[in-house]
Design a protein around this motif. Structure first.
Motif, mmCIF file in Angstrom:
data_model
loop_
_atom_site.group_PDB
_atom_site.id
_atom_site.type_symbol
_atom_site.label_atom_id
_atom_site.label_comp_id
_atom_site.label_asym_id
_atom_site.label_seq_id
_atom_site.Cartn_x
_atom_site.Cartn_y
_atom_site.Cartn_z
ATOM 1 N N GLN A 1 0.806 -1.221 0.000
ATOM 2 C CA GLN A 1 0.000 0.000 0.000
ATOM 3 C C GLN A 1 0.838 1.270 0.000
ATOM 4 O OE1 GLN A 1 -2.872 0.283 3.093
ATOM 5 N NE2 GLN A 1 -4.327 -1.037 2.068
ATOM 6 N N TRP A 2 2.165 1.131 -0.155
ATOM 7 C CA TRP A 2 2.987 2.332 0.026
ATOM 8 C C TRP A 2 2.530 3.546 -0.799
ATOM 9 C CZ3 TRP A 2 5.466 4.687 -3.888
ATOM 10 C CH2 TRP A 2 5.744 3.911 -5.030
ATOM 11 N N PRO A 3 1.996 3.346 -2.028
ATOM 12 C CA PRO A 3 1.585 4.579 -2.737
ATOM 13 C C PRO A 3 0.497 5.341 -1.978
ATOM 14 C CG PRO A 3 1.560 2.676 -4.224
ATOM 15 C CD PRO A 3 1.728 2.142 -2.845
ATOM 16 N N ILE A 4 -0.374 4.581 -1.281
ATOM 17 C CA ILE A 4 -1.427 5.246 -0.512
ATOM 18 C C ILE A 4 -0.815 6.037 0.642
ATOM 19 C CG2 ILE A 4 -3.556 4.858 0.776
ATOM 20 C CD1 ILE A 4 -4.124 2.483 -0.845
ATOM 21 N N TYR A 5 0.175 5.426 1.310
ATOM 22 C CA TYR A 5 0.821 6.146 2.413
ATOM 23 C C TYR A 5 1.498 7.411 1.894
ATOM 24 C CZ TYR A 5 0.305 1.530 4.527
ATOM 25 O OH TYR A 5 -0.201 0.343 4.972
ATOM 26 N N LEU B 1 0.803 11.175 2.962
ATOM 27 C CA LEU B 1 1.835 12.052 3.508
ATOM 28 C C LEU B 1 1.928 13.361 2.721
ATOM 29 C CD1 LEU B 1 4.185 12.286 5.559
ATOM 30 C CD2 LEU B 1 5.684 11.380 3.775
ATOM 31 N N VAL B 2 1.960 13.245 1.372
ATOM 32 C CA VAL B 2 2.076 14.447 0.545
ATOM 33 C C VAL B 2 0.875 15.366 0.775
ATOM 34 C CG1 VAL B 2 2.193 15.333 -1.811
ATOM 35 C CG2 VAL B 2 3.451 13.265 -1.207
ATOM 36 N N SER B 3 -0.333 14.793 0.858
ATOM 37 C CA SER B 3 -1.522 15.626 1.048
ATOM 38 C C SER B 3 -1.520 16.296 2.413
ATOM 39 C CB SER B 3 -2.792 14.788 0.887
ATOM 40 O OG SER B 3 -2.921 14.383 -0.444
#
Lengths: 223, 223, 223, 223
Positions: free
Chosen positions: C55-59, C63-65
């Motif tokens: 799921q790293w892209p979701i994390y 984080l970016v948001s």
């Protein structure tokens, strides 16, 4: 300022009430707004009107919960109006109160889901009543603690304190009665919760006093 | 301070407006932010762009609702700007207003779901319009009550009160018209709700006044 | 106070900034906290660790948001620090800014969902970039409007205004570049958004200045 | 006021703490209220009571998380009570703290989901512990930074600072121990997190001091 050692630790917890108010307002506001997420939208179909109509227990539970949180907020804001400062224990009693406020969407959801299934409904209504009772009880405890520990503003004593106390304590008794009633007739208890909430929301006494002719028009400001 | 008995109960409810403002800001903010949860993400597939594009009614409903809540907040903050203090009934009128604000995500969801199904659409648009009407109506009631009960700040009378009243009351009429229209042409009503919201959000009068050459540049601060 | 007719309507909109701040803080806080609802919990199974890891892209999107909203909040709170009062148009520009802040969870969700599907990813990253650009642009517009209309506090002029302007405008350019880049290499754009957010969050200049020996220790308070 | 060039940029970031408090209160309030969305309502059936009863790990996780956020809020509000103003770096440290606060609903959800599956449970409990540790660590860092940079109010020094430091640092150690313990016995760690939260929520020291007869009744107000 003061240099006697033991009071140092105590001063840490003699706080302004502004953050306690802001945090409480946040939780009251969110808990009452999250309730709307429970109002499900039925799938499109020829009988949408019927389905929306059949959801009335959910709307009722939504209304009762919103009014109950609104009532708790009203009482809470009257209490903080009198508070001069907060201490260590008051903040924690407030946290417990907020815990039960933030919990209310859960039994609301339970009631909405179970209102037509006999046994489940009894459980839901009882849990709901206990939650309302806890909110009411901790509001009273907060107030009695603040009065007992002299955290209320100087000069606002006596009459006001008695007036607020007579306002807070009867709800406690009403909730206890309603919970008992709910074990026998769950539906009646929900109606009773609505009545209790309306009773506090609609200030009957004030309204009646206004309708009476010749009432004293002047009003005492806060200076 | 005052020691005449009957005013004791009344003084309890003569409150600062700070908590009423904070609680209201919380509900306005949460209701407008919760709307984003309705913007569903279509499943991955070759036609994602198409699917996102087809969701335009949901985006429109989202935009109209955000602007309508924004407009209600603008009006509400102008009202509290004038408030000197709150009383028992004002706080409750405010709670009713906040109830309808916190409810708006529900009819928004209805509209987004039903906008292409004829009969269901009519229901959704009507419920939505009634909700907007209720928000508008209780904003007006709040203001008229505050003025009638002399809760507004001394010295801010006359001109301002009339100006704000002429600003609040027309929206009421527009919503009534739009609801009637929506029974015949639901789509037209949604567009009309957008227009009403834009009309309040975009301060045409102010913008036009600025564009006119030779406008008076000075501005009256708040002292 | 003033009795010249035409200023009546204008005075209505010369408001304290306190409610604008409270409403904005509410929306910033909710938008950044709602993001956590996108962090899905994989079903129980022998490969839970692997699934969580995948799921790293979701994390990353989370984080970016969060950092981007945090950055927008930092800039916004610096702007309101200077504001003396708000006017009709400023409040509405602020509403538009808040609209884009409250929208950000949607493209964040898009990115999280589409990050490994080529075409959908390009759409998601572009929508996300446009949202960040809109937040950044309206923050700048808000500031330039406040300066142009003399809504900033007297005596805080010149140097400060220039300093804040040089801080706000470059992000605008960076986002424009990142959006263009994202059309070619979507993944690179996400990394760039992270870098932009980190650049504002980590105050490199301040940190470096501290590390340099012999820096001036005194600090100018706000009196 | 001051006209020496290099301090211009710095003054931008010497802010009132009011917006930092409001934004923080918002995130603390939302994070603790969003937790309630995890309390799932079992489908109607003959065994609803049993199903509700079986959800106890979810209730426990909910309670521990609410109390942990409450504890973080208590510490945070004590810190801001002392803050005179905020600077550039303090605001960013605060953002990192709020990031971890807003993240807590995610590992809470993980724990609730995985509490009976051996391997997944270990992961969930460890992630949860790391999140609590991060909250605790950044609260301490915030405080130590504020003290080191002389951002705390004049005259509140020495005793108070030491008292608050001795209060903040032990939790850090407890969390580190609990995380290690959780790798061996995940269940024990959850109980330990509850104990840590209760230990801060229930002010044992204050309560015991009150029970002891002959305690000094006077209290030092804030003047």
């Amino acid at each position: 300022m003061s240099d006697n050692g033991p009071s140092d630790r105590r001063r840490i917890f003699s706080l302004r009430t502004s953050r306690m108010e802001a945090f409480s307002d946040g939780i009251f506001a969110i808990a009452s707004t999250l309730l709307v997420l429970d109002l499900a939208v039925p799938r499109v179909g020829p009988d949408v009107a019927q389905k929306l109509h059949d959801q009335w227990p959910i709307y009722l539970a939504y209304l009762v919960s919103f009014l109950s949180i609104g009532q708790a907020w009203l009482n809470h804001s009257v209490i903080t109006e009198y508070l001069d400062r907060a201490d260590s224990i008051l903040l924690r009693l407030n946290l417990v109160l907020l815990f039960f406020v933030s919990l209310l969407p859960f039994p609301t959801h339970l009631i909405a889901e179970y209102l037509r299934t006999e046994n489940a409904e009894r459980i839901a209504v009882t849990v709901y009543g206990l939650n309302l009772l806890a909110i009411s009880a901790f509001t009273s405890i907060l107030w009695h603690y603040a009065v007992a520990e002299h955290l209320v503003r100087q000069g606002d004593r006596e009459g006001d304190v008695r007036a607020l106390t007579t306002k807070l304590d009867p709800s406690l008794a009403s909730y206890a009665v309603a919970i008992g009633l709910g074990l026998l007739w769950p539906n009646a208890a929900v109606v009773l919760y609505l009545v209790i909430a309306l009773f506090v929301i609609i200030p009957f006494r004030t309204v009646f006093r206004r309708i009476r002719p010749g009432r004293t028009r002047h009003r005492v400001g806060r200076e």
